[in-house]
Design a protein around this motif. Structure first.
Motif: not given
Length: 171
Positions: A135-154
């Motif tokens: 969640f910390g890394s997700q927060k970093v990305l979202e605060k920097n205007h990264f858009a979530l484009v997909a959720v996948d499982k390798d």
């Protein structure tokens, strides 16, 4: 805390090795281990030389995040740069040392990097991924205007990944 990011160079080898060694257990709680060999200076130096060669070729860029005392507090990398159509893009990675985590330093460093990428490196699109429970890394990305484009499982991974993209708004 004042931060600066600077390109990695051979003279940083010892300080970076000590940073990585000191934070090994902390990092390995979040990402797969780099293996025992990575934490032997001779092997680490070889890996560093390979990274610096990639950097010299413009394939990847490796930065150190330093505080006002020149202490390494983290790393931030843009790897596997390529041209996709008319857009130059790369893949983001970063890590902050344990004693500096939770202070907003990753958010600040990512912001600093994104501001320099278009003009200094010609990069206008950045991809990033994180585990679904980081969640910390997700927060970093979202605060920097990264858009979530997909959720996948390798197929071989134990957990799912969230994939993000940042695009320079000036193009």
């Amino acid at each position: 805390m004042d931060l600066k990011i600077e390109l990695l160079c051979q003279q940083d080898a010892r300080d970076l090795f000590e940073f990585e060694y000191k934070n090994r257990a902390f990092f390995e709680r979040m990402v797969p281990s780099r293996g025992d060999a990575y934490y032997r200076f001779e092997h680490f130096s070889h890996v560093l030389s390979e990274l610096l060669q990639e950097q010299a070729e413009g394939i990847s860029y490796f930065f150190l995040i330093r505080d006002e005392n020149d202490t390494i507090v983290g790393r931030i990398n843009l790897v596997d740069t390529e041209v996709n159509g008319s857009i130059r893009m790369g893949h983001l990675g970063y890590r902050i040392g344990e004693e500096y985590s939770g202070m907003g330093l990753a958010t600040k460093a990512v912001n600093m990097l994104l501001k320099m990428l278009p003009d200094k490196y010609g990069i206008h699109e950045v991809h990033a991924k994180t585990t679904e429970d980081n969640f910390g890394s997700q927060k970093v990305l979202e605060k920097n205007h990264f858009a979530l484009v997909a959720v996948d499982k390798d197929k071989n991974a134990k957990e799912a990944f969230k994939n993000y993209i940042w695009k320079n708004e000036r193009i």
